[in-house]
Scaffold this motif. Structure first.
Motif, mmCIF file in Angstrom:
data_model
loop_
_atom_site.group_PDB
_atom_site.id
_atom_site.type_symbol
_atom_site.label_atom_id
_atom_site.label_comp_id
_atom_site.label_asym_id
_atom_site.label_seq_id
_atom_site.Cartn_x
_atom_site.Cartn_y
_atom_site.Cartn_z
ATOM 1 N N PHE A 254 0.856 -1.190 0.000
ATOM 2 C CA PHE A 254 0.000 0.000 0.000
ATOM 3 C C PHE A 254 0.890 1.237 0.000
ATOM 4 O O PHE A 254 2.055 1.192 0.399
ATOM 5 N N GLU A 255 0.337 2.337 -0.457
ATOM 6 C CA GLU A 255 1.126 3.537 -0.684
ATOM 7 C C GLU A 255 1.525 4.222 0.618
ATOM 8 O O GLU A 255 0.817 4.194 1.617
ATOM 9 N N ALA A 256 2.707 4.867 0.583
ATOM 10 C CA ALA A 256 3.259 5.526 1.773
ATOM 11 C C ALA A 256 2.364 6.659 2.267
ATOM 12 O O ALA A 256 2.366 6.976 3.457
ATOM 13 N N ARG A 300 0.593 2.811 -9.815
ATOM 14 C CA ARG A 300 0.075 3.997 -9.114
ATOM 15 C C ARG A 300 0.247 5.255 -9.956
ATOM 16 O O ARG A 300 -0.578 6.171 -9.894
ATOM 17 N N SER A 301 1.290 5.322 -10.756
ATOM 18 C CA SER A 301 1.487 6.491 -11.629
ATOM 19 C C SER A 301 0.339 6.626 -12.617
ATOM 20 O O SER A 301 -0.113 7.734 -12.925
ATOM 21 N N PHE A 306 -4.258 11.930 -12.957
ATOM 22 C CA PHE A 306 -5.025 13.173 -12.984
ATOM 23 C C PHE A 306 -5.211 13.787 -11.598
ATOM 24 O O PHE A 306 -5.925 14.780 -11.446
ATOM 25 N N GLU A 307 -4.570 13.212 -10.579
ATOM 26 C CA GLU A 307 -4.702 13.759 -9.237
ATOM 27 C C GLU A 307 -3.714 14.908 -9.012
ATOM 28 O O GLU A 307 -2.630 14.933 -9.589
ATOM 29 N N THR A 338 4.437 5.521 -4.252
ATOM 30 C CA THR A 338 5.469 4.616 -3.755
ATOM 31 C C THR A 338 4.953 3.800 -2.581
ATOM 32 O O THR A 338 4.286 4.335 -1.701
ATOM 33 N N ALA A 339 5.255 2.516 -2.577
ATOM 34 C CA ALA A 339 4.860 1.651 -1.455
ATOM 35 C C ALA A 339 5.584 2.085 -0.187
ATOM 36 O O ALA A 339 6.713 2.580 -0.235
#
Length: 447
Positions: A254-256, A300-301, A306-307, A338-339
């Motif tokens: 999961f993302e940092a 994730r990129s 669009f965020e 990034t995880a």
């Protein structure tokens, strides 16, 4: 092959190799586990009965919507464990698997979890005898969900993002309820025997890969609320709370950015943690985990393209107090792509193998209790087979550790069961679950 023909082929292969969408553990009666392959459909088992490695293991399975596949079996297991915990104190370990795994018989995660339960049980037998206290029963819970939606090898790599979304859904739905019930269970003797000594029952939760995402999604708000309640000028100034006694996340996917609120909250005021503060959350990620180190940020990129993101001005705590702050710029975009275990600004420790077997030593429980955070790099020998080094970004005994693990200990995404890393995990569990009165007695004898 032409691109326009590739996706229809993947769809057909996926349909043919669709992973089972039903429960594996359907037998209603408890089963005595005696050898590999036994109790294949049992959701409630006992192993090594009568030996110093005895443990019980139960299974709770969830569907893709995060709902228990059998609420009746879940409740039966919890009721049984509640009865055990009402009679004697327990050590309760919960494991949540990740990508490509399930509650299917002979799943390698199940067999490895069994070995961990055996090791914890044997250690508890030795410690209880040495510490002149009652032995706690060792209970295990294996939480299963559909770690793959396609069973075909290689083709199932396309399920990464599908399973990531499912993991968060499972965590937000039924698993939160189950984990809170398990925490109530280990506290039951504090309520039914008023005036008796405090319960020594303890709870540890372990999640691997997307199982780490399940755990963190289910507990993020709980961890945040309990930390806030422990701050000065809130309710009281005491040890920082967590969930159960220890949460361990192994190569979590999961993302940092999800970790950011908890990380920065623990840094506010560069708080000085009390001398008996123990770790509450430990994240261990291999430096060669390419599933979370390379595939994760690529995906994730695309999903965050669009965020809108910004930079955050935060600080590290190089020493306690307001003058101990060191400003740092944190990129929201990088943290969101990034995880957690690969986001360098949030790494607090590194873990490496000892340089030689001669450097390994017996684990000193009291020394580890006093020095576990490794805030001073000159300290070594805290753990028996590995060296834990601090990046000096938090004050000593900050209960949230984000640890980068060397390739020699964990090489890749699924390499979480090596002898030295399991020994380190076992020692963390031992340190976090030892009764408080045992530490107090050891400190008095040491003076």
């Amino acid at each position: 092959m032409k691109t326009h023909l590739l996706w229809p082929l993947i769809f057909v292969l996926g349909a043919l190799g669709c992973s089972s969408n039903s429960a594996y553990r359907t037998a209603d009666k408890p089963c005595l586990y005696t050898a590999a392959g036994a109790c294949a459909t049992s959701f409630m088992q006992i192993a090594n009965r009568g030996s110093d490695k005895e443990y019980q293991l139960g299974f709770i399975e969830y569907d893709d919507q995060g709902l228990a596949r059998s609420p009746a079996r879940r409740d039966q297991l919890l009721s049984h464990y509640l009865e055990v915990a009402a009679r004697q104190d327990v050590l309760l370990l919960t494991f949540i698997h990740g990508w490509h795994h399930s509650a299917k018989p002979r799943d390698t995660n199940i067999s490895k979890f069994r070995k961990l339960l055996e090791q914890v049980s044997a250690t508890e037998s030795r410690d209880s005898s040495r510490q002149k206290r009652q032995r706690r029963a060792v209970l295990g819970v294996y939480i299963g969900w559909r770690g793959d939606s396609i069973d075909l090898e290689y083709i199932n790599t396309v399920t990464f993002w599908d399973r990531k979304n499912t993991a968060h859904e499972v965590g937000r739905q039924g698993v939160t309820q189950a984990l809170l019930k398990l925490e109530e269970l280990v506290n039951v003797r504090n309520f039914i025997k008023e005036g008796s000594p405090a319960s020594t029952s303890r709870l540890v939760v372990i999640g691997h890969s997307f199982g780490g995402a399940v755990v963190y999604s289910s507990l993020q708000k709980v961890l945040t609320d309990r930390f806030i309640d422990s701050r000065k000028n809130k309710n009281y100034q005491g040890n920082a709370g967590g969930f159960g006694d220890l949460v361990l996340l192994m190569n979590p996917a999961f993302e940092a950015l999800r970790f950011a609120p908890l990380f920065h909250l623990s840094q506010q005021g560069c708080r000085r943690y009390l001398a008996d503060q123990l770790p509450k959350l430990a994240v261990l990620t291999s430096e060669t985990d390419y599933a979370t180190g390379i595939a994760f940020p690529v995906g994730r990129s695309l999903s965050t393209f669009f965020e809108s993101h910004r930079n955050m001005t935060r600080h590290y705590c190089i020493r306690p107090g307001s003058k101990g702050k060191q400003a740092v710029e944190i990129s929201q975009g990088s943290a969101d792509r990034t995880a957690i275990g690969h986001f360098e600004p949030y790494l607090t420790h590194s873990l490496s193998a000892k340089s030689s077997d001669s450097d390994k030593k017996a684990f000193d429980l009291l020394y580890a209790y006093q020095n576990w955070s490794a805030a001073d790099k000159s300290q070594d020998g805290i753990f028996s087979t590995v060296d834990l080094n601090s990046h000096k970004r938090t004050t000593a005994r900050n209960p949230y550790m984000n640890i980068q693990v060397s390739k020699t200990l964990m090489d890749g995404h699924n390499d979480i069961w090596g002898e030295d890393i399991v020994q380190f995990v076992s020692e963390l569990i031992r340190m976090s679950t030892t009764p408080k009165e045992v530490y107090e007695r050891m400190l008095n004898q040491h003076q």
